[in-house]
Write an enzyme that holds these catalytic residues in place. Structure first.
Site, short mmCIF file in Angstrom:
data_model
loop_
_atom_site.label_atom_id
_atom_site.label_comp_id
_atom_site.label_asym_id
_atom_site.label_seq_id
_atom_site.Cartn_x
_atom_site.Cartn_y
_atom_site.Cartn_z
N CYS A 1 -6.33 113.13 21.85
CA CYS A 1 -6.08 113.43 23.26
C CYS A 1 -5.03 114.52 23.43
CB CYS A 1 -5.61 112.19 24.00
SG CYS A 1 -6.50 110.72 23.54
N HIS B 1 -15.34 103.24 21.69
CA HIS B 1 -15.46 104.03 20.47
C HIS B 1 -14.38 103.73 19.44
CE1 HIS B 1 -12.76 106.71 22.80
NE2 HIS B 1 -12.31 107.07 21.62
N GLN C 1 -6.36 100.69 20.71
CA GLN C 1 -6.31 100.95 19.27
C GLN C 1 -6.29 99.66 18.45
OE1 GLN C 1 -6.19 104.33 18.77
NE2 GLN C 1 -6.54 104.12 16.58
N THR D 1 -8.95 104.80 29.20
CA THR D 1 -8.15 105.56 30.17
C THR D 1 -8.42 105.04 31.58
OG1 THR D 1 -7.98 107.54 28.82
CG2 THR D 1 -7.83 107.86 31.18
#
Lengths: 92, 390
Positions: free
Chosen positions: B314, B183, B161, B52
């Site tokens: 999210c 992560h 992703q 982000t």
């Protein structure tokens, strides 16, 4: 002779790695470690280059140390069993 | 990571003692590991707190520079299915930046011809994600990169992703800026990176000591960075085998739930009317299925032992239907009945089989209680009913 020794050594290492992997308290880490050990040995089953085998062995010993260390850390912070573990246990 | 939380605890920005040098060595090794995964130079990697922040820095940083030095009101082309961190950042800038939101087809793919047609004299950036986080669609990065290069436009790619899961080569794809998440590739949370191609200019968003080539001031979290580096190294090594493993599990899940095309009409042991959202040739670790006549949230509640979600993490606090599925043209009722199955390298075959069986059982039970499903079974076409008259 070198190859014979290596073969015994490799088999012993393979069994040790599988045994140590089974000690992971986390179901998912345990299954992952077992699968990776199994796949890696299967993938390298037909290696013939002595130097390459030696390097792979060194790598495997490094990974064995990692497994042992991570098992200890996992045991320090283990959590409740997952639903799937109880299902698996009941099946057995 | 442990040594950097214990013995090597130094601040990597301290240049005058060994504690600092040790920490710096760990960070520089991680930088090379991350660069090695995406085929960039280590000096093109900037560590951030996550994808982000990376996306904010890439979009705002690059556009601020362009506004200041080149174009007064730059134009950005993006897609309707980007992650919120891209869409919200662009929405915030809409007074100063012109934004085109490209539509996607029913698989989630953009139309390259439409992309070409959308380019204008003031176009400064194309912002297209690599892999969609809800439906797994993989965009044609190489073709987009060629279009960007030909038109001398920056190509920003949110690859949170995709990095570590599918091969992404920043040079081959002509990517100028790319977001990376820790992560998402089994690294620690709270760490990420931004790839900034050499000679691409961006302005920093925060002021301070000028760390990370002056792009991102603040003391680097050394243990997290070291963890990200190791995760990148392992991801590179395992990428092919993980992909095949995840693909096998995804195929198994889909086959148990909805069968294959030939099975669908013959086999009673599968769920009818299940729809797979997105592109079946996309990343297999993200399987999005709609179960018509069943409310997605009800289905989740009926599966307490299974970790699933009806959208991305999210947006999981929102009960609104997924904006990604709506962009695909999915009707609201189908979007409300969708579940996202995330499959990774730690997922086991037993978990997939058990989940699929439980889903089948729960959907069948919920449909038995559904008057709509009863009507469908009686052969009534729900689309032809004018509900407003009743």
């Amino acid at each position: 002779m070198i190859i014979m020794t290596s073969r015994q050594q490799i088999l012993k290492l393979y069994k040790t790695m599988l045994r140590e992997s089974q000690k992971f308290p986390s179901y998912n880490f345990k299954q992952y470690a077992v699968r990776r050990v199994h796949d890696a040995f299967k993938e390298n089953r037909s290696l013939t280059d002595a130097k390459f085998i030696e390097n792979q062995l060194k790598e495997a010993y490094r990974n064995l140390d990692i497994i042992k260390r991570q098992v200890i850390i996992g045991q320090l912070y283990s959590t409740e069993k997952l639903v799937i573990e109880n299902i698996e246990k009941n099946k057995k | 990571m442990l040594p950097y939380m214990t013995s090597s605890f130094g601040n990597m920005h301290s240049r005058t003692h060994a504690f600092g040098w040790n920490a710096e060595a760990g960070v520089e090794k991680a930088r090379a590991q991350v660069a090695g995964l995406i085929n960039s130079s280590p000096c093109e990697i900037v560590f951030t707190s996550g994808a982000t922040e990376s996306s904010n820095l890439a979009i705002k940083g690059a556009l601020n520079y362009i506004k200041k030095n080149k174009i007064k009101k730059p134009h950005v082309i993006t897609t309707q299915t980007e992650h919120k961190c891209v869409l919200e950042t662009l929405r915030e800038l809409e007074d100063e930046v012109e934004v085109t939101y490209l539509k996607v087809d029913n698989k989630g793919l953009i139309d390259l011809e439409e992309l070409k047609r959308s380019i204008k004299d003031n176009t400064a950036m194309i912002a297209v994600m690599a892999v969609n986080n809800e439906i797994g669609t993989v965009q044609p990065l190489e073709e987009i990169g060629k279009i960007a290069k030909k038109n001398n436009v920056l190509f920003f790619c949110d690859a949170a992703q995709g990095v570590g899961k599918i091969p992404i080569d920043v040079n081959k794809n002509n990517i100028s800026l790319m977001s990376i998440s820790g992560h998402k590739m089994y690294g620690p949370k709270g760490i990420g990176a931004l790839f900034v191609k050499n000679k691409v200019r961006i302005l920093p968003l925060q002021s301070g000591g000028g760390q990370e080539r002056n792009f991102r001031s603040g003391t680097n979290p050394v243990p997290l960075i070291v963890g990200l580096g190791k995760a990148a190294e392992i991801a590179k090594e395992e990428m092919k085998s993980n992909f095949e493993y995840v693909k096998m599990l995804a195929q198994k899940l889909i086959k148990i739930i909805k069968g294959n095309e030939t099975q669908e009409s013959k086999n009673d042991n599968i769920l009818p009317f299940v729809i797979r959202n997105g592109d079946e040739n996309g990343y297999p670790g993200c399987v999005n299925l709609s179960f018509p006549y069943v409310e997605g949230e009800s289905l989740l509640l009926s599966l307490p032992g299974v970790a699933l979600s009806s959208g991305s993490a999210c947006t999981s606090q929102s009960l609104e239907p997924s904006y990604v599925l709506r962009a695909l043209g999915t009707k609201d009722d189908l979007a409300h009945s969708s579940i996202r199955f995330g499959i990774g390298k730690f997922t086991t075959e037993e978990e997939v089989v058990e989940t699929a069986e439980k889903v089948k059982e729960s959907v069948t039970k919920l449909r038995e209680m559904s008057p709509l499903y009863e009507m469908v079974k009686e052969g009534i076409n729900l689309d032809e009913i004018n509900w407003g008259d009743n």
